[in-house]
Scaffold this motif. Structure first.
Motif, mmCIF file in Angstrom:
data_model
loop_
_atom_site.group_PDB
_atom_site.id
_atom_site.type_symbol
_atom_site.label_atom_id
_atom_site.label_comp_id
_atom_site.label_asym_id
_atom_site.label_seq_id
_atom_site.Cartn_x
_atom_site.Cartn_y
_atom_site.Cartn_z
ATOM 1 N N LYS A 201 -24.651 -1.896 52.090
ATOM 2 C CA LYS A 201 -24.688 -1.884 53.554
ATOM 3 C C LYS A 201 -26.063 -1.434 54.060
ATOM 4 C CE LYS A 201 -22.250 1.006 56.758
ATOM 5 N NZ LYS A 201 -21.079 1.892 56.747
ATOM 6 N N GLY B 149 -16.603 12.210 57.867
ATOM 7 C CA GLY B 149 -17.236 11.283 56.943
ATOM 8 C C GLY B 149 -16.362 10.741 55.828
ATOM 9 N N VAL B 150 -15.036 10.783 55.978
ATOM 10 C CA VAL B 150 -14.181 10.223 54.933
ATOM 11 C C VAL B 150 -13.713 8.809 55.280
ATOM 12 C CG1 VAL B 150 -13.364 12.408 54.003
ATOM 13 C CG2 VAL B 150 -12.120 11.342 55.877
ATOM 14 N N GLY B 151 -14.176 8.280 56.396
ATOM 15 C CA GLY B 151 -13.869 6.891 56.703
ATOM 16 C C GLY B 151 -12.740 6.672 57.698
ATOM 17 N N LYS B 152 -12.395 7.678 58.476
ATOM 18 C CA LYS B 152 -11.297 7.516 59.428
ATOM 19 C C LYS B 152 -11.639 6.482 60.492
ATOM 20 C CE LYS B 152 -11.365 11.857 60.576
ATOM 21 N NZ LYS B 152 -12.495 12.266 59.725
ATOM 22 N N THR B 153 -12.806 6.658 61.106
ATOM 23 C CA THR B 153 -13.205 5.733 62.165
ATOM 24 C C THR B 153 -13.414 4.338 61.601
ATOM 25 O OG1 THR B 153 -14.273 7.551 63.322
ATOM 26 C CG2 THR B 153 -14.886 5.339 64.000
ATOM 27 N N SER B 154 -14.054 4.259 60.445
ATOM 28 C CA SER B 154 -14.358 2.925 59.945
ATOM 29 C C SER B 154 -13.107 2.208 59.436
ATOM 30 C CB SER B 154 -15.510 2.955 58.934
ATOM 31 O OG SER B 154 -15.115 3.398 57.699
ATOM 32 N N GLU C 107 -24.645 8.787 52.841
ATOM 33 C CA GLU C 107 -25.079 7.537 53.464
ATOM 34 C C GLU C 107 -26.448 7.709 54.120
ATOM 35 O OE1 GLU C 107 -22.431 5.807 56.431
ATOM 36 O OE2 GLU C 107 -23.281 3.838 55.998
ATOM 37 N N ASN D 100 -9.664 15.935 62.789
ATOM 38 C CA ASN D 100 -10.091 16.684 61.613
ATOM 39 C C ASN D 100 -8.987 17.622 61.146
ATOM 40 O OD1 ASN D 100 -13.399 16.774 62.935
ATOM 41 N ND2 ASN D 100 -12.749 15.658 61.126
ATOM 42 N N VAL E 250 -18.661 11.228 52.929
ATOM 43 C CA VAL E 250 -19.844 10.588 52.367
ATOM 44 C C VAL E 250 -20.932 10.345 53.416
ATOM 45 C CG1 VAL E 250 -18.616 9.476 50.462
ATOM 46 C CG2 VAL E 250 -18.763 8.313 52.660
ATOM 47 N N ARG E 251 -20.837 11.031 54.549
ATOM 48 C CA ARG E 251 -21.782 10.746 55.620
ATOM 49 C C ARG E 251 -23.215 11.148 55.267
ATOM 50 N NH1 ARG E 251 -19.466 12.165 60.576
ATOM 51 N NH2 ARG E 251 -18.624 10.063 60.551
ATOM 52 N N HIS F 231 -13.388 -0.727 52.172
ATOM 53 C CA HIS F 231 -13.208 0.673 51.774
ATOM 54 C C HIS F 231 -12.746 0.823 50.344
ATOM 55 C CE1 HIS F 231 -13.050 0.938 56.153
ATOM 56 N NE2 HIS F 231 -13.651 2.092 55.957
ATOM 57 N N TYR F 232 -13.341 1.797 49.686
ATOM 58 C CA TYR F 232 -12.939 2.114 48.333
ATOM 59 C C TYR F 232 -11.848 3.184 48.401
ATOM 60 C CZ TYR F 232 -13.159 3.827 43.584
ATOM 61 O OH TYR F 232 -12.827 4.194 42.315
ATOM 62 N N TYR G 34 -13.252 13.074 49.015
ATOM 63 C CA TYR G 34 -13.428 12.296 47.798
ATOM 64 C C TYR G 34 -13.873 13.130 46.602
ATOM 65 C CZ TYR G 34 -13.187 8.395 51.006
ATOM 66 O OH TYR G 34 -12.778 7.507 51.959
HETATM 67 P P1 ATP Z 1 -15.648 12.011 61.513
HETATM 68 O O1 ATP Z 1 -14.477 12.916 61.372
HETATM 69 O O2 ATP Z 1 -16.935 12.802 61.406
HETATM 70 O O3 ATP Z 1 -15.604 11.117 62.688
HETATM 71 P P2 ATP Z 1 -14.939 9.720 59.835
HETATM 72 O O4 ATP Z 1 -13.856 10.041 58.876
HETATM 73 O O5 ATP Z 1 -14.585 8.967 61.056
HETATM 74 O O6 ATP Z 1 -15.711 11.072 60.181
HETATM 75 P P3 ATP Z 1 -16.600 7.463 59.194
HETATM 76 O O7 ATP Z 1 -17.623 7.492 60.268
HETATM 77 O O8 ATP Z 1 -15.507 6.487 59.317
HETATM 78 O O9 ATP Z 1 -16.039 8.921 58.990
HETATM 79 O O10 ATP Z 1 -17.298 7.256 57.767
HETATM 80 C C1 ATP Z 1 -18.642 7.610 57.492
HETATM 81 C C2 ATP Z 1 -19.325 6.519 56.706
HETATM 82 O O11 ATP Z 1 -18.826 6.474 55.377
HETATM 83 C C3 ATP Z 1 -19.093 5.137 57.276
HETATM 84 O O12 ATP Z 1 -20.260 4.394 57.140
HETATM 85 C C4 ATP Z 1 -17.984 4.570 56.411
HETATM 86 O O13 ATP Z 1 -18.016 3.180 56.372
HETATM 87 C C5 ATP Z 1 -18.305 5.192 55.056
HETATM 88 N N1 ATP Z 1 -17.098 5.379 54.222
HETATM 89 C C6 ATP Z 1 -16.248 6.434 54.289
HETATM 90 N N2 ATP Z 1 -15.248 6.301 53.398
HETATM 91 C C7 ATP Z 1 -15.469 5.145 52.744
HETATM 92 C C8 ATP Z 1 -14.778 4.454 51.693
HETATM 93 N N3 ATP Z 1 -13.651 4.940 51.160
HETATM 94 N N4 ATP Z 1 -15.282 3.288 51.280
HETATM 95 C C9 ATP Z 1 -16.410 2.797 51.833
HETATM 96 N N5 ATP Z 1 -17.110 3.387 52.802
HETATM 97 C C10 ATP Z 1 -16.663 4.550 53.272
#
Ligand code: ATP
Ligand code: MG
Length: 524
Positions: free
Chosen positions: A262, A111-116, A298, A225, A294-295, A76-77, A246
């Motif tokens: 990726k 899409g801000v990367g919470k799950t990932s 992507e 959210n 960033v969904r 993650h960035y 972001y």
């Molecule tokens: P939701 O609330 O819709 O569930 P989320 O916050 O869980 O959204 P993710 O599914 O984790 O979002 O992230 C969406 C995609 O963006 C994933 O592929 C994730 O890896 C990528 N991503 C998000 N933030 C970053 C980051 N800071 N650096 C690298 N990849 C990122």
């Protein structure tokens, strides 16, 4: 026969004595049943569940902070604060062995990367990862299971998750904890409370399984959210880590460093077979997506990879595919969003406001038209009650200031005013559009245009004072995204400016205002 097979499995499973005894008892019952009886099937399924659950199996934690940091950084960035907090958590875990809470909750737009990020935590600890979505869960039984007397009974989602994990100490993500509902079938939140309570969760009882299951080695992580939909007692158990969305710069970095590599890999492209130029990435951010996370970006990158793969398969000499702005148009069609308001003309009765919704910040244009009539105030578009009240306040303020504003004193008897908020996908509500509506009304009544470079946010009182609002950071990111240059904010929000990323602060001028007079001065 099947009974022998179950016994063999029981032998192999090496269950704790108590559970082994229970399984043996059930197998004995099964033996007495006619081969294809319905009750026999119920017992068999139950025995299979008991055999499949990880009663004792654990993975050894990798408590190497440097390595964990490396994994978090690689995947993650940005996200400095959440990463830092995760590392602290691991450090404490290392010292106390069995850490009881707190439960981390990542809060932020889609899409801000919470799950990932949660997935990376599991990876950096060397633990299994399981995820269940709580979205739409409204029945206690979905968490805790149904009693076996119930036809088609099943364990609840927690136990199902544990079976998937296959170990007793996974990282267990409870996704969308704010989307849980409640109805007459019981309150899933209180069942969840027991799951998350370190005093109770070593003997978690699922209605189907019946034997208490130990969840005390699980690392629970949750996501949401928005905070305000999370039931209070649950909220009290969690530590919130917000991920606000972001900036343009961050999105470009995320695209180049993470998402593109990726997606290339997923589409079977070698690193050097496809090159997306920085200008194209910027266009992607500005003109093909408009989001906090960033969904969508992507998805667009995935689409680029597909097209490039097709080109290369059709003609190997097509590699490397270089995507510039022209190629981007060819691959993705014409831009979907217009970047920048500045080139548009200043308009009478149209003002850009800033809203804060579940999906992050957003801009919204408020339009006002006036026509001869009898003093009706009409509101259309997707607006909530609070917004309607603020429209009334904006209207009353205008009436009280006719003289100073050069508006005909009896305008309210001879004119109809129509306020329209074009519908977005997300309904917006809240008092923060007050000054935007007042400005639009006054612009329409005085025939003076409002600068398109300006956006504003602030609650209005009947006397025209500007009151503070929430979500300034999210709103600023949205303004920046839309190419706005000047943002009017309530004076009382000035202190929140320090939370705004520098790259955004450099390009936006923030003007703190405390009264409508100042708003009009800067806007028209
Ligand atoms: P939701 O609330 O819709 O569930 P989320 O916050 O869980 O959204 P993710 O599914 O984790 O979002 O992230 C969406 C995609 O963006 C994933 O592929 C994730 O890896 C990528 N991503 C998000 N933030 C970053 C980051 N800071 N650096 C690298 N990849 C990122
Ligand atoms: Mg998610």
């Amino acid at each position: 026969g099947e009974v022998e097979e179950l016994r063999a499995q029981l032998e192999e499973a090496q269950l704790p004595e108590k559970i082994a005894a229970k399984v043996e008892k059930e197998i004995e019952r099964l033996e007495k049943m006619p081969a294809s009886s319905a009750e026999g099937a119920v017992i068999r399924t139950y025995v299979e569940w008991l055999l499949a659950l990880p009663w004792t199996k654990q993975t050894e934690d990798v408590l190497d902070i440097a390595k964990a940091e490396q994994i978090l950084e690689e995947e993650h960035y940005g996200l400095e604060k959440p990463k830092e907090r995760v590392l602290e958590y691991l450090a404490v875990q290392k010292l106390v062995k069995k850490l009881k809470g707190p439960i981390l909750c990542f809060v932020g737009p889609p899409g801000v990367g919470k799950t990932s990020l949660a997935r990376s935590i599991a990876k950096s600890l060397g633990r299994e990862f399981v995820r269940i979505s709580l979205g739409g869960v409204r029945d206690e039984a979905e968490i805790r299971g149904h009693r076996r007397t119930y036809v088609g009974a099943m364990p609840g989602r927690i136990i199902q998750g544990m079976r998937t994990a296959g170990t007793q100490n996974p990282v267990f993500l409870l996704d969308e904890i704010d989307k849980m509902a409640m109805d007459f079938r019981g309150d899933p939140a209180s069942a969840l409370l027991e799951v998350l309570d370190p005093e109770q969760n070593s003997t978690f009882s699922d209605h189907y399984i019946e034997i208490p299951f130990d969840l005390s080695n699980v690392m629970f992580v949750t996501t949401a959210n928005v905070v305000h939909n999370i039931p209070r007692p649950l909220l009290d158990r969690m530590e919130l880590l917000t991920v606000p969305g972001y900036t343009e710069l961050e999105k470009q970095q995320i695209a180049q460093r993470h998402l593109l590599p990726k997606q290339k890999k997923e589409h079977g492209l070698e690193e050097e077979q496809l090159d997306v130029l920085p200008t194209a990435v910027l266009a992607l951010v500005r003109e093909y997506t408009r989001e906090s996370g960033v969904r969508n970006m992507e998805q667009q990158l995935a689409s680029i990879c597909r097209k490039a793969a097709k080109a290369i398969v059709a003609d190997p000499k097509a590699a490397p595919v270089v995507v510039d702005v022209e190629k981007l148009k060819e691959y993705l069609g014409p831009p979907k969003f217009r970047y920048g308001m500045a080139e548009q003309e200043d308009q009478i009765g149209a003002v850009t406001g800033l809203a804060w919704t579940e999906v992050g910040g957003d801009t919204l244009v408020i339009e006002v038209t006036v026509m001869p009539g009898s003093g009706k105030l009409t509101l259309t578009g997707k607006l909530g009650d609070v917004m309607k009240e603020s429209a009334q306040a904006a209207f009353s303020y205008t009436r009280s200031r006719v003289k100073e504003l050069g508006i005909e004193p009896d305008f309210h008897e001879k004119t109809d005013i129509h306020i329209h908020i074009p519908e977005g996908a997300i309904p917006k509500d809240g008092p923060s559009a007050g000054i935007t509506m007042a400005t639009a009304i006054i612009s329409a009544l005085t025939n003076r245009a409002v600068s398109r470079e300006v956006a504003m946010t602030g609650e209005i009182t009947l006397r025209g004072r500007v009151l503070p609002i929430g979500g300034l950071k999210e709103k600023s990111l949205a303004a920046h995204r839309a190419g706005i240059r000047k943002v009017l904010i309530p004076k009382d929000n000035e202190r929140d400016l320090r939370d705004i990323p520098e790259s955004v602060r450099e390009e936006l001028t923030f003007i703190p205002v405390s009264h409508m007079d100042e708003v009009l001065l800067h806007a028209m």
